[in-house]
Design a protein around this motif. Structure first.
Motif, mmCIF file in Angstrom:
data_model
loop_
_atom_site.group_PDB
_atom_site.id
_atom_site.type_symbol
_atom_site.label_atom_id
_atom_site.label_comp_id
_atom_site.label_asym_id
_atom_site.label_seq_id
_atom_site.Cartn_x
_atom_site.Cartn_y
_atom_site.Cartn_z
ATOM 1 N N ASN A 168 -19.452 -9.195 24.901
ATOM 2 C CA ASN A 168 -20.049 -10.453 24.456
ATOM 3 C C ASN A 168 -20.316 -10.475 22.953
ATOM 4 O O ASN A 168 -20.649 -11.515 22.392
ATOM 5 N N GLN A 169 -20.166 -9.325 22.261
ATOM 6 C CA GLN A 169 -20.345 -9.281 20.813
ATOM 7 C C GLN A 169 -19.009 -9.312 20.072
ATOM 8 O O GLN A 169 -18.975 -9.385 18.843
ATOM 9 N N LEU A 170 -17.914 -9.270 20.822
ATOM 10 C CA LEU A 170 -16.607 -9.124 20.201
ATOM 11 C C LEU A 170 -16.216 -10.361 19.396
ATOM 12 O O LEU A 170 -15.706 -10.246 18.272
ATOM 13 N N THR A 171 -16.456 -11.543 19.947
ATOM 14 C CA THR A 171 -16.020 -12.775 19.297
ATOM 15 C C THR A 171 -16.633 -12.916 17.917
ATOM 16 O O THR A 171 -15.949 -13.234 16.939
ATOM 17 N N ARG A 172 -17.900 -12.675 17.818
ATOM 18 C CA ARG A 172 -18.593 -12.871 16.541
ATOM 19 C C ARG A 172 -18.085 -11.886 15.490
ATOM 20 O O ARG A 172 -17.899 -12.243 14.326
ATOM 21 N N ILE A 173 -17.838 -10.643 15.894
ATOM 22 C CA ILE A 173 -17.386 -9.638 14.930
ATOM 23 C C ILE A 173 -15.989 -9.965 14.428
ATOM 24 O O ILE A 173 -15.726 -9.949 13.215
ATOM 25 N N PRO B 94 -11.362 -17.548 28.614
ATOM 26 C CA PRO B 94 -9.926 -17.636 28.318
ATOM 27 C C PRO B 94 -9.589 -18.530 27.127
ATOM 28 O O PRO B 94 -8.569 -18.337 26.469
ATOM 29 N N ASP B 95 -10.462 -19.534 26.841
ATOM 30 C CA ASP B 95 -10.150 -20.435 25.735
ATOM 31 C C ASP B 95 -10.662 -19.921 24.393
ATOM 32 O O ASP B 95 -10.436 -20.562 23.354
ATOM 33 N N GLU B 96 -11.348 -18.784 24.384
ATOM 34 C CA GLU B 96 -11.772 -18.180 23.115
ATOM 35 C C GLU B 96 -10.604 -17.386 22.547
ATOM 36 O O GLU B 96 -10.031 -16.534 23.225
ATOM 37 N N THR B 97 -10.282 -17.656 21.299
ATOM 38 C CA THR B 97 -9.126 -17.013 20.670
ATOM 39 C C THR B 97 -9.562 -16.225 19.449
ATOM 40 O O THR B 97 -10.338 -16.709 18.618
ATOM 41 N N LYS C 158 -7.253 -6.786 29.821
ATOM 42 C CA LYS C 158 -7.645 -8.147 30.214
ATOM 43 C C LYS C 158 -8.075 -8.987 29.018
ATOM 44 O O LYS C 158 -8.176 -10.210 29.119
ATOM 45 N N LEU C 159 -8.317 -8.359 27.884
ATOM 46 C CA LEU C 159 -8.682 -9.095 26.676
ATOM 47 C C LEU C 159 -7.471 -9.523 25.856
ATOM 48 O O LEU C 159 -7.601 -10.302 24.917
ATOM 49 N N LEU C 160 -6.295 -9.023 26.174
ATOM 50 C CA LEU C 160 -5.121 -9.287 25.358
ATOM 51 C C LEU C 160 -4.832 -10.779 25.174
ATOM 52 O O LEU C 160 -4.493 -11.212 24.058
ATOM 53 N N PRO C 161 -4.922 -11.603 26.217
ATOM 54 C CA PRO C 161 -4.595 -13.025 26.015
ATOM 55 C C PRO C 161 -5.501 -13.729 25.009
ATOM 56 O O PRO C 161 -5.143 -14.811 24.519
ATOM 57 N N ASN C 162 -6.647 -13.146 24.691
ATOM 58 C CA ASN C 162 -7.540 -13.766 23.716
ATOM 59 C C ASN C 162 -7.086 -13.539 22.280
ATOM 60 O O ASN C 162 -7.603 -14.166 21.357
ATOM 61 N N PHE C 163 -6.138 -12.644 22.085
ATOM 62 C CA PHE C 163 -5.687 -12.330 20.732
ATOM 63 C C PHE C 163 -4.487 -13.184 20.348
ATOM 64 O O PHE C 163 -3.496 -13.261 21.080
ATOM 65 N N THR D 184 1.043 -16.256 23.843
ATOM 66 C CA THR D 184 0.068 -16.692 22.842
ATOM 67 C C THR D 184 0.415 -16.185 21.450
ATOM 68 O O THR D 184 0.316 -16.906 20.461
ATOM 69 N N SER D 185 0.848 -14.927 21.378
ATOM 70 C CA SER D 185 1.027 -14.301 20.067
ATOM 71 C C SER D 185 2.410 -14.490 19.480
ATOM 72 O O SER D 185 2.572 -14.545 18.265
ATOM 73 N N SER D 186 3.430 -14.553 20.318
ATOM 74 C CA SER D 186 4.821 -14.695 19.864
ATOM 75 C C SER D 186 5.197 -13.657 18.810
ATOM 76 O O SER D 186 5.980 -13.927 17.910
#
Length: 536
Positions: free
Chosen positions: A268-273, A299-302, A317-322, A363-365
């Protein structure tokens, strides 16, 4: 000895007089007086010879010392230039902290030249490790080391309750006076040190690597965190030269513009960092969740990282967010794969891992050229991943597990998966007839455990790739921590490939395993910071 001066034999009158209280008669007195006179004369001669011998002994000791000094003058070490001597000194330093019996401190007590060279070699004093222990770092020694160093690489870990807190703060206060010369700082942030952090604000022009860690101190630490008048991380915001940042919690604000980052935090701290670090080139992301996936990014957080080239991720499981369009290298950690009760492993892989990888690729292409797999990736997991990266140029597989993993039995039994079996099952998957990653030019395999069969299987795989037309294979590495050396036939096969031009490295040393793991974790963890970064 003169026979006339020899002691008398038993049974003679002279012997009886010497061994009794009888008085000699008048005829015996002249003989006894003559004998005594001759003995005295002989003793005088012996005294002169002994004096001469003492003189000779002293003369010999003097000449021996002179000879040793003369030979020392001819010693090759005296002709070693100071620059070479300094380089030798640098290779003796292991950064163990303060110990007068170890380098660099012991070098100052050998001779005046060594003391001069060691003190004037600034880089010999650059690493300063402060850990409370049996050899606590005296403040005077810290001051001396800071004075001798030109730049400083500091590790300061004074855990609350260990040692004298007042001395810890005194030492850190001393270090803050030289913060303009800090190149690296690894700091355990404690409430005792917080009042000293304002001393380094705007005084970190040379800081290139920063690792901040926090102990779990309950309400005592939360009180410091909640102090809005003194945000803990503002003191590092002006570190404009920062290249690498490592944190084990949300820092709450940006810290310079690092090109690489090590994150060991709850999800839960990953997005902000990551949102505060858009210019990242390398990222090591290790998720340590204790509250379950409910707090994970949605899933919609990128994580939009347009410059990221290297990524280590501890949970696929976090890969699609990148969103990483120029990503070239990725290392994925494969640990305990949680699946629903009764679900077959194959279907789980296809449903979960495969789907997440497909979403990530869409997502990343990006075109992944270098792939690392760390943990316990069995052949089905590896196949699922490799099928989605057909253009790989380099592959590293590191069989590594946590002894606390639920699948691991400390008595060398394995509840579900055997690392040796996993290692040996993976190798045939890389045969060219499997049609996975045909363009691989470099293949690396490292494992904590292996068997005699591992060497043979690895050689057979290399030979099969080496023999195909238009082969791409150029180099291979096999690092086995616990295992035997290859048998004679296998070694002959390895030597033959080397003679034909294959770059091949085989090692069973722990340090090579650690270096291999560190490199393929993309951003190096702090205990590997001595390894040169690919960014420099």
């Amino acid at each position: 000895m003169d026979e006339s001066l020899a002691p008398p034999q038993a049974g003679t009158r002279h012997y009886t007089l010497l061994h009794s209280n009888e008085a000699p008669d008048s005829t015996e007195i002249p003989f006894l007086q003559s004998t005594s006179s001759r003995i005295g004369a002989r003793l005088a001669v012996l005294d002169e010879e002994i004096a001469r011998l003492t003189q000779l002994t002293a003369e010999r000791a003097l000449l021996a010392a002179y000879d040793r000094q003369s030979k020392a003058v001819l010693s090759p070490v005296r002709r070693v230039p100071n620059e070479i001597l300094a380089e030798i000194f640098l290779r003796t330093s292991d950064g163990i902290g303060f110990d007068t019996t170890q380098s660099p401190w012991v070098l100052t007590h050998v001779c005046s030249r060594w003391r001069t060279v060691s003190i004037s070699t600034y880089s010999l004093w650059s690493e300063l490790w402060y850990y409370p222990g049996p050899r606590d770092f005296p403040l005077a020694a810290v001051q001396a080391q800071v004075q001798r160093a030109k730049t400083l690489r500091i590790e300061f870990y004074a855990w609350p309750g260990e040692g004298d807190a007042r001395r810890h703060t005194a030492v850190f206060h001393c270090l803050t006076q030289s913060s303009a010369r800090w190149e690296e700082l690894s700091l355990l942030v404690t409430p005792e040190l917080m009042p000293l952090l304002p001393l380094i604000r705007d005084r970190l022009p040379s800081l290139r690597r920063l690792w901040l860690a926090w102990p779990q101190l309950g309400s005592r630490w939360r009180a410091v965190e909640d102090d809005d008048d003194q945000p803990p991380f503002d003191y590092f915001r002006t570190a404009d030269s920062l290249v690498h940042l490592g944190v084990n919690r949300d820092i709450g604000s940006s810290v310079g513009e690092p090109r690489s980052i090590t994150i060991v935090v709850p999800s839960n701290q990953l997005t902000r960092i990551l949102s505060a670090s858009p210019t990242l080139v390398e990222a090591y992301v290790n998720i340590i969740d204790t509250d379950g996936p409910d707090l994970w990014p949605t899933p919609d957080e990128t994580f939009d990282l347009p410059q990221l080239r290297c990524l280590y991720i501890s949970d696929f499981k976090l890969l699609p967010n990148f969103k990483v369009p120029v990503l070239e290298q990725i290392t994925i950690e494969i640990c305990a794969l949680e699946r629903e009760d009764g679900e077959e492993l194959d279907s789980f892989i296809e449903r979960s891992l495969g789907e997440e990888l497909d979403r990530f690729i869409a997502t990343s292409s990006s075109t992944i050229r270098r792939l690392g797999l760390k943990g316990l990736p069995d052949k089905d997991v590896a196949r699922t991943i490799l099928q989605r990266f057909p253009s790989l140029d380099e592959l590293a597989i590191i069989i590594f597990w946590d002894p606390e993993d639920r699948r691991y039995d400390g008595d060398c039994g394995y509840c579900e998966w055997d690392p040796v079996e996993i290692t040996n099952d993976l190798i045939p998957l890389l045969h060219p007839d499997i049609l996975l990653c045909p363009q691989l030019s470099r293949i690396h395999l490292a494992s904590l455990m292996s068997s005699d069969l591992t060497h043979t299987l690895f050689l057979q795989m290399l030979e099969s790739r080496w023999s195909v037309p238009d082969r791409a294979l150029q180099a291979a590495t096999l690092v086995l921590q616990c295992g035997s050396s290859p048998d004679e036939e296998t070694q002959h096969g390895i030597d033959s490939l080397i003679q034909q031009g294959l770059e091949f490295s085989l090692s069973t040393e722990d340090k090579h395993l650690l270096k291999t793991m560190a490199f393929w974790m993309c951003t190096l963890e702090w205990d590997e910071h001595k390894t040169p970064s690919r960014l420099e």
